[in-house]
Design a protein around this motif. Structure first.
Motif, PDB file in Angstrom:
ATOM      1  N   ASP A 184       0.816  -1.214   0.000  1.00 48.38           N
ATOM      2  CA  ASP A 184       0.000   0.000   0.000  1.00 48.38           C
ATOM      3  C   ASP A 184       0.852   1.267   0.000  1.00 48.38           C
ATOM      4  O   ASP A 184       0.410   2.329  -0.459  1.00 48.38           O
ATOM      5  CB  ASP A 184      -0.936   0.023   1.219  1.00 48.38           C
ATOM      6  N   TRP A 185       2.065   1.182   0.492  1.00 42.58           N
ATOM      7  CA  TRP A 185       2.941   2.351   0.598  1.00 42.58           C
ATOM      8  C   TRP A 185       3.226   2.990  -0.758  1.00 42.58           C
ATOM      9  O   TRP A 185       3.518   4.194  -0.825  1.00 42.58           O
ATOM     10  CB  TRP A 185       4.266   1.966   1.278  1.00 42.58           C
ATOM     11  N   ILE A 186       3.132   2.206  -1.845  1.00 42.77           N
ATOM     12  CA  ILE A 186       3.467   2.786  -3.141  1.00 42.77           C
ATOM     13  C   ILE A 186       2.431   3.825  -3.584  1.00 42.77           C
ATOM     14  O   ILE A 186       2.704   4.624  -4.482  1.00 42.77           O
ATOM     15  CB  ILE A 186       3.643   1.717  -4.235  1.00 42.77           C
ATOM     16  N   ARG A 187       1.259   3.834  -2.976  1.00 46.90           N
ATOM     17  CA  ARG A 187       0.252   4.843  -3.322  1.00 46.90           C
ATOM     18  C   ARG A 187       0.751   6.251  -3.025  1.00 46.90           C
ATOM     19  O   ARG A 187       0.417   7.205  -3.723  1.00 46.90           O
ATOM     20  CB  ARG A 187      -1.031   4.604  -2.525  1.00 46.90           C
ATOM     21  N   GLU A 188       1.525   6.378  -1.944  1.00 44.82           N
ATOM     22  CA  GLU A 188       1.933   7.705  -1.474  1.00 44.82           C
ATOM     23  C   GLU A 188       3.392   8.035  -1.741  1.00 44.82           C
ATOM     24  O   GLU A 188       3.827   9.151  -1.485  1.00 44.82           O
ATOM     25  CB  GLU A 188       1.675   7.813   0.044  1.00 44.82           C
ATOM     26  N   ASP A 189       4.152   7.091  -2.254  1.00 46.10           N
ATOM     27  CA  ASP A 189       5.582   7.334  -2.401  1.00 46.10           C
ATOM     28  C   ASP A 189       5.857   8.348  -3.513  1.00 46.10           C
ATOM     29  O   ASP A 189       5.489   8.121  -4.675  1.00 46.10           O
ATOM     30  CB  ASP A 189       6.328   6.029  -2.703  1.00 46.10           C
ATOM     31  N   PRO A 190       6.525   9.455  -3.187  1.00 48.02           N
ATOM     32  CA  PRO A 190       6.756  10.502  -4.193  1.00 48.02           C
ATOM     33  C   PRO A 190       7.756  10.100  -5.268  1.00 48.02           C
ATOM     34  O   PRO A 190       7.723  10.635  -6.387  1.00 48.02           O
ATOM     35  CB  PRO A 190       7.276  11.678  -3.364  1.00 48.02           C
ATOM     36  N   ASP A 191       8.660   9.187  -4.960  1.00 49.95           N
ATOM     37  CA  ASP A 191       9.658   8.788  -5.947  1.00 49.95           C
ATOM     38  C   ASP A 191       9.068   7.924  -7.057  1.00 49.95           C
ATOM     39  O   ASP A 191       9.609   7.877  -8.162  1.00 49.95           O
ATOM     40  CB  ASP A 191      10.802   8.042  -5.266  1.00 49.95           C
ATOM     41  N   LEU A 192       7.976   7.230  -6.745  1.00 48.86           N
ATOM     42  CA  LEU A 192       7.309   6.430  -7.763  1.00 48.86           C
ATOM     43  C   LEU A 192       6.219   7.234  -8.452  1.00 48.86           C
ATOM     44  O   LEU A 192       6.148   7.298  -9.667  1.00 48.86           O
ATOM     45  CB  LEU A 192       6.727   5.154  -7.145  1.00 48.86           C
ATOM     46  N   GLY A 193       5.354   7.873  -7.667  1.00 49.49           N
ATOM     47  CA  GLY A 193       4.254   8.633  -8.253  1.00 49.49           C
ATOM     48  C   GLY A 193       3.175   7.711  -8.771  1.00 49.49           C
ATOM     49  O   GLY A 193       3.212   7.275  -9.921  1.00 49.49           O
ATOM     50  N   PHE A 194       2.217   7.378  -7.920  1.00 52.05           N
ATOM     51  CA  PHE A 194       1.209   6.376  -8.252  1.00 52.05           C
ATOM     52  C   PHE A 194       0.439   6.739  -9.518  1.00 52.05           C
ATOM     53  O   PHE A 194       0.044   5.865 -10.299  1.00 52.05           O
ATOM     54  CB  PHE A 194       0.247   6.208  -7.069  1.00 52.05           C
ATOM     55  N   GLY A 195       0.228   8.029  -9.746  1.00 53.48           N
ATOM     56  CA  GLY A 195      -0.554   8.460 -10.893  1.00 53.48           C
ATOM     57  C   GLY A 195       0.100   8.217 -12.233  1.00 53.48           C
ATOM     58  O   GLY A 195      -0.563   8.276 -13.275  1.00 53.48           O
ATOM     59  N   ARG A 196       1.402   7.943 -12.238  1.00 54.01           N
ATOM     60  CA  ARG A 196       2.088   7.743 -13.515  1.00 54.01           C
ATOM     61  C   ARG A 196       1.954   6.311 -14.017  1.00 54.01           C
ATOM     62  O   ARG A 196       2.300   6.019 -15.176  1.00 54.01           O
ATOM     63  CB  ARG A 196       3.566   8.112 -13.378  1.00 54.01           C
ATOM     64  N   PHE A 197       1.458   5.387 -13.211  1.00 53.92           N
ATOM     65  CA  PHE A 197       1.337   3.995 -13.636  1.00 53.92           C
ATOM     66  C   PHE A 197       0.208   3.873 -14.671  1.00 53.92           C
ATOM     67  O   PHE A 197      -0.921   4.288 -14.404  1.00 53.92           O
ATOM     68  CB  PHE A 197       1.052   3.069 -12.457  1.00 53.92           C
ATOM     69  N   PRO A 198       0.467   3.296 -15.827  1.00 54.33           N
ATOM     70  CA  PRO A 198      -0.540   3.205 -16.896  1.00 54.33           C
ATOM     71  C   PRO A 198      -1.530   2.065 -16.674  1.00 54.33           C
ATOM     72  O   PRO A 198      -1.511   1.044 -17.379  1.00 54.33           O
ATOM     73  CB  PRO A 198       0.312   2.982 -18.145  1.00 54.33           C
ATOM     74  N   THR A 199      -2.391   2.237 -15.711  1.00 54.72           N
ATOM     75  CA  THR A 199      -3.360   1.185 -15.399  1.00 54.72           C
ATOM     76  C   THR A 199      -4.423   1.024 -16.479  1.00 54.72           C
ATOM     77  O   THR A 199      -5.195   0.063 -16.446  1.00 54.72           O
ATOM     78  CB  THR A 199      -4.040   1.477 -14.048  1.00 54.72           C
ATOM     79  N   ASP A 200      -4.460   1.944 -17.434  1.00 51.30           N
ATOM     80  CA  ASP A 200      -5.409   1.832 -18.542  1.00 51.30           C
ATOM     81  C   ASP A 200      -4.823   1.064 -19.726  1.00 51.30           C
ATOM     82  O   ASP A 200      -5.438   1.018 -20.805  1.00 51.30           O
ATOM     83  CB  ASP A 200      -5.866   3.213 -18.998  1.00 51.30           C
ATOM     84  N   ALA A 201      -3.664   0.457 -19.545  1.00 57.01           N
ATOM     85  CA  ALA A 201      -3.032  -0.299 -20.630  1.00 57.01           C
ATOM     86  C   ALA A 201      -3.952  -1.428 -21.092  1.00 57.01           C
ATOM     87  O   ALA A 201      -4.717  -2.004 -20.312  1.00 57.01           O
ATOM     88  CB  ALA A 201      -1.702  -0.870 -20.161  1.00 57.01           C
ATOM     89  N   ALA A 202      -3.867  -1.756 -22.364  1.00 57.76           N
ATOM     90  CA  ALA A 202      -4.721  -2.800 -22.929  1.00 57.76           C
ATOM     91  C   ALA A 202      -4.369  -4.183 -22.382  1.00 57.76           C
ATOM     92  O   ALA A 202      -5.230  -5.051 -22.245  1.00 57.76           O
ATOM     93  CB  ALA A 202      -4.604  -2.789 -24.451  1.00 57.76           C
ATOM     94  N   CYS A 203      -3.096  -4.382 -22.061  1.00 52.98           N
ATOM     95  CA  CYS A 203      -2.615  -5.666 -21.532  1.00 52.98           C
ATOM     96  C   CYS A 203      -1.981  -5.418 -20.174  1.00 52.98           C
ATOM     97  O   CYS A 203      -1.016  -4.671 -20.059  1.00 52.98           O
ATOM     98  CB  CYS A 203      -1.603  -6.278 -22.499  1.00 52.98           C
TER      99      CYS A 203
END
Length: 432
Positions: free
Chosen positions: A225-244
């Protein structure tokens, strides 16, 4: 390992992305992948920034040379050691004498000594006192650990599952009852009746993997769950809308990751998630600011098992075939605890190198499969989080995104000086 391009013979020159020592050359008949893994085992001096800068120069999807070069750079990034880290060091003891004896296998006992939690400390004490069947059990686990499917990553998880199977103790909560596991359960399993020994042999005789019962698929909902808030990763940049969307080396954690990212995923592994119910594994939940863990209650356990039975799954051996992307234009691969694992793969195809290099071969092969899906017209993203147990890795989490074969974005959670996230992950060495 199923990739002929990685098996070409060297002609006295370094392979793409070669050695860090400088001026290193391969002999004429040396397998270049084996040679690379040997150098990787010794570590790299290159910084994260240097590796990323070199990776930006790679154009994936053009030829085998680019794929191999990119694979080696990413593999180095995932397996880079911290600048400082701790190694287990044993004092004079019966345990140390056993580890020093080169005539016997000691992989399991060295791993236990590197993680001195309460259960492992108690096992050490019982071994020193020659209590009941303690020594026989430790030695048997060492013998079995020579086979990848029986190498136990977490002894306390094995004890927990043995408590259920042998003692019928279905109420024990490892998160809250580690003391009871150590002070009550373990002595009962290791007494003269040999309950742990008998159960271990029963699991093996039944064709089961002891590794599964010892935490290889140790599912803890909330662990990431920690990755939601980690600034070095930035949860919003993960492409969860990818087709695969793929969970590589899924184990039994994909339903949790689907909840974490809010999208469905295809679980890729050698065994289906539905095996969890038959195996009778115990699942836990992590909660609170201090990361407390508790066992799932019966309602939670049943709901999670139901999700596992309905989980989209494909049997996949990373050593045997390309990544099943169905030629999608956008791909998001997550791998939590597999891609940068420090335990050997259960695939028989992953045994083409010496045992100490097999975890690195899994990382190398997995990275090559993933990067093989990148190229012109493709949007490929990778997020991996390590749970290393027998090595110290600097980069706890790595996010890489490639558009049209070029690195376009990255995020790294790094621990240059070990101690914040992990402690004592490197087992004791045999003394020469």
């Amino acid at each position: 390992m199923g990739e002929r391009s990685g098996k070409r013979r060297a002609r006295g020159v370094s392979a793409p992305g070669g050695g860090d020592a400088g001026g290193e050359q391969q002999t004429r008949n040396e397998d270049p992948v084996h040679a690379f893994l040997s150098r990787l085992d010794r570590g790299t001096r290159r910084t994260n920034d240097e590796l990323l800068a070199q990776l930006r120069e790679v154009q994936l999807g053009t030829d085998e040379h680019a794929l191999e070069h990119g694979t080696r750079l990413v593999t180095r990034l995932l397996t880079k050691a911290p600048l400082t880290y701790m190694r287990a060091c044993l004092g004079a003891s019966h345990w140390q004498s056993r580890i020093a004896d080169k005539r016997v296998p000691t992989k399991f006992m060295r791993a236990v000594a590197s993680r001195m939690n309460r259960v492992n400390r108690r096992a050490f004490e019982l071994y020193e006192a020659d209590y009941g069947t303690a020594r026989k059990a430790m030695h048997r686990l060492d013998e079995l650990a020579q086979q990848p499917e029986h190498a136990v990553p977490y002894f306390e998880v094995l004890v927990q599952n043995a408590a259920v199977a042998v003692l019928g103790d279905t109420e024990i909560d490892p998160g809250r009852d580690l003391a009871r596991l150590a002070d009550d359960v373990l002595p009962r399993l290791l007494d003269e009746r040999g309950g742990l020994l008998a159960w271990i042999d029963q699991v093996v005789a039944g064709g089961e993997s002891l590794k599964h019962y010892g935490g290889d698929t140790n599912t803890v909902v909330g662990l990431y769950d920690w990755i939601r808030e980690d600034p070095d990763l930035g949860f919003g940049r993960f492409p969860t809308d990818a087709a695969c969307r793929l969970d590589l080396g899924a184990g039994f954690g994909t339903p949790y990751l689907e909840s974490l990212f809010g999208v469905s995923m295809l679980a890729l592994d050698l065994k289906p998630p539905s095996e969890a119910r038959r195996m009778g594994l115990v699942f836990a939940v992590k909660h609170g600011n201090r990361g407390e863990r508790r066992r799932m209650n019966p309602v939670e356990q049943e709901a999670y098992l139901d999700r596992l039975e309905r989980q989209a799954f494909r049997r996949y051996d990373v050593f045997a075939e390309p990544l099943p992307t169905d030629d999608a234009a956008s791909i998001f691969v997550v791998s939590f605890g597999f891609l940068s694992s420090t335990v050997s793969s259960l695939s028989p195809l992953g045994s083409s190198v010496p045992p100490k290099l097999r975890p690195l071969l899994t990382t190398y092969t997995g990275v090559r499969r993933i990067l093989g899906a990148a190229g012109p017209g493709k949007d490929l993203a990778l997020l991996t989080v390590h749970r290393a147990t027998s090595r110290a890795y600097m980069n706890r989490a790595v996010f890489l995104r490639f558009r049209d074969g070029r690195l376009s974005d990255h995020g790294i959670v790094s621990e240059p000086f070990q101690g914040r996230y992990t402690r004592g992950v490197v087992p004791a060495r045999r003394r020469s």
